[in-house]
Design a protein around this motif. Structure first.
Motif, short mmCIF file in Angstrom:
data_model
loop_
_atom_site.label_atom_id
_atom_site.label_comp_id
_atom_site.label_asym_id
_atom_site.label_seq_id
_atom_site.Cartn_x
_atom_site.Cartn_y
_atom_site.Cartn_z
N ALA A 37 43.92 13.58 28.45
CA ALA A 37 42.76 14.47 28.78
C ALA A 37 43.05 15.85 28.05
O ALA A 37 42.16 16.43 27.47
CB ALA A 37 42.50 14.67 30.46
N ILE A 38 44.16 16.50 28.35
CA ILE A 38 44.28 17.62 27.80
C ILE A 38 44.23 17.77 26.16
O ILE A 38 43.47 18.59 25.56
CB ILE A 38 45.58 18.28 28.20
N ALA A 39 44.81 16.65 25.64
CA ALA A 39 44.99 16.59 24.17
C ALA A 39 43.63 16.28 23.80
O ALA A 39 43.02 16.72 22.47
CB ALA A 39 45.88 15.24 23.67
N ALA A 40 42.81 15.45 24.45
CA ALA A 40 41.33 15.09 24.10
C ALA A 40 40.44 16.33 24.11
O ALA A 40 39.60 16.38 23.24
CB ALA A 40 40.82 14.18 24.94
N ALA A 41 40.65 17.15 25.23
CA ALA A 41 39.75 18.30 25.00
C ALA A 41 40.27 19.35 24.05
O ALA A 41 39.03 19.90 23.41
CB ALA A 41 40.04 19.06 26.49
N MET A 42 41.45 19.55 23.64
CA MET A 42 41.66 20.36 22.57
C MET A 42 41.12 19.72 21.20
O MET A 42 40.83 20.47 20.21
CB MET A 42 43.39 20.28 22.56
N MET A 43 41.68 18.43 20.93
CA MET A 43 41.15 17.71 19.72
C MET A 43 39.67 17.80 19.51
O MET A 43 39.04 18.08 18.56
CB MET A 43 41.57 16.31 19.93
N GLY A 44 38.76 17.64 20.54
CA GLY A 44 37.36 17.50 20.81
C GLY A 44 36.71 19.07 20.26
O GLY A 44 35.85 19.17 19.67
N THR A 45 37.53 20.01 20.77
CA THR A 45 37.01 21.37 20.62
C THR A 45 37.03 21.81 19.19
O THR A 45 36.20 22.29 18.35
CB THR A 45 37.87 22.29 21.35
N ILE A 46 38.17 21.39 18.61
CA ILE A 46 38.54 21.52 17.13
C ILE A 46 37.46 20.58 16.38
O ILE A 46 36.71 21.31 15.34
CB ILE A 46 39.91 21.22 16.77
N TYR A 47 37.18 19.43 16.50
CA TYR A 47 36.06 18.63 15.83
C TYR A 47 34.84 19.41 16.20
O TYR A 47 34.35 19.29 15.11
CB TYR A 47 35.97 17.42 16.52
N TYR A 48 34.32 19.72 16.94
CA TYR A 48 32.97 20.55 16.95
C TYR A 48 33.15 21.86 16.40
O TYR A 48 32.10 21.95 15.74
CB TYR A 48 32.52 20.60 18.82
N ALA A 49 33.90 22.45 16.77
CA ALA A 49 33.91 23.96 16.32
C ALA A 49 34.17 24.21 14.56
O ALA A 49 33.40 24.91 13.97
CB ALA A 49 34.71 24.97 17.03
N ALA A 50 34.96 23.14 14.25
CA ALA A 50 35.41 23.19 12.50
C ALA A 50 34.60 22.24 11.80
O ALA A 50 34.73 22.42 10.65
CB ALA A 50 36.87 23.11 12.40
N GLY A 51 34.01 21.35 12.79
CA GLY A 51 33.25 20.22 11.90
C GLY A 51 31.60 20.32 12.09
O GLY A 51 31.32 21.32 12.28
N SER A 52 31.23 19.10 12.56
CA SER A 52 29.80 18.98 12.74
C SER A 52 29.51 17.95 13.67
O SER A 52 30.49 17.31 14.01
CB SER A 52 28.84 19.04 11.48
N LEU A 53 28.08 17.43 13.75
CA LEU A 53 27.99 16.32 14.61
C LEU A 53 28.46 15.08 14.07
O LEU A 53 29.01 14.33 14.97
CB LEU A 53 26.21 15.89 14.75
N LEU A 54 28.75 14.97 12.74
CA LEU A 54 29.47 13.86 12.03
C LEU A 54 30.88 13.62 12.76
O LEU A 54 31.34 12.70 13.12
CB LEU A 54 29.32 13.96 10.70
#
Length: 287
Positions: A37-54
């Motif tokens: 869960a901790i890893a997923a939260a960190m990873m998801g944050t980066i995907y959203y902030a550095a990326g886009s909806l894709l």
């Protein structure tokens, strides 16, 4: 990424909130362990902030679809999980093995935007989705899987095993990822050259390329996973029953080395096969 510092910070805060909620749900539903869960939260944050909806959307699509499928025929699969390191509750190692490479591509695209990052990402996410769908749905087949090397009958869930049902599930997973990538690009107006809205031809071409990249990249990575599992993946032998297993414990007793490269555990197999799937998807740059 936006130039305004306030917008950048807002993206990171929103990403952290969304990823945290999804990771918390995953932990509550027992899709993720605490570390997962901790890893997923960190990873998801980066995907959203550095990326886009894709980027963020494909990550969530993979996570939710795989987690839901893992609950099908749960009791039957629970017996398989005792032998093979493919449990339905992902830890941090599994989370990073499935999404870590995509996270690096997301950061690369944020620094130097290019369609190559996108295609490689589609191939990677198609691979992990195809492999998960093949494992979860293929294991429910009435016919046992066969070795990708010699066609020998294997137990359901065994590394290196393939089946018709699993292959069809892998193909479906790859197509879904490619199609979703194209749709998410349209919705996010990310400037992706494969979603140019200037003409109908461009739209159809973009859909064709991304779906094909998902299908071919996903299948290539999925079969690479099976091949690595049958040849070089680390396997152990149970000292109680003599069975060859992926886990380091069986019948509540430590297992011993049986075959394979000692560093090539299930997470490494996932990572290497993802690289292969991403590399194959990159071939569509020349089309």
């Amino acid at each position: 990424m936006p130039d305004c510092p306030m917008s950048v910070w807002l993206d990171w805060l929103i990403g952290f909130a969304c990823a945290g909620l999804i990771a918390g749900l995953g932990y509550r539903k027992q899709w993720l362990s605490g570390s997962g869960a901790i890893a997923a939260a960190m990873m998801g944050t980066i995907y959203y902030a550095a990326g886009s909806l894709l980027w963020f959307g494909l990550l969530i699509l993979f996570f939710i679809s795989g987690s839901v499928l893992s609950r099908m025929k749960r009791e039957r699969k629970r017996r398989m999980e005792q032998d093979y390191a493919k449990g339905s509750r992902r830890d941090a190692g599994q989370v990073f093995a499935n999404g870590g490479l995509g996270m690096l591509l997301c950061l690369g695209n944020a620094i130097v935007p290019h369609e190559a990052w996108v295609l490689a990402f589609i191939g990677i996410m198609a691979t992990v989705t195809a492999d998960t769908w093949a494992t979860e749905l293929g294991s429910l087949s009435r016919k046992p899987p066969r070795s990708v090397l010699n066609g020998r009958v294997l137990e359901p869930g065994a590394s290196g095993g393939v089946s018709l049902r699993g292959t069809l599930a892998a193909a479906a997973g790859g197509i879904i990822i490619g199609g979703a990538a194209w749709l998410f690009s349209l919705l996010s107006s990310s400037g992706n050259p494969y979603t140019d809205l200037s003409s109908f031809t461009s739209i159809v071409y973009g859909a064709w390329i991304m779906v094909l990249a998902g299908l071919v990249g996903g299948l290539a990575g999925c079969f690479a996973d099976s091949y690595l599992g049958a040849t070089v993946q680390l396997m152990h032998r149970c000292t109680v029953c003599g069975k060859i297993v992926e886990t380091d414990m069986h019948h509540e007793q430590p297992t011993v080395y049986a075959r394979g490269w000692r560093w090539m555990n299930n997470d490494m197999v996932n990572a290497v096969s993802s690289i292969i799937g991403g590399a194959v998807a990159l071939l569509f740059l020349v089309i």
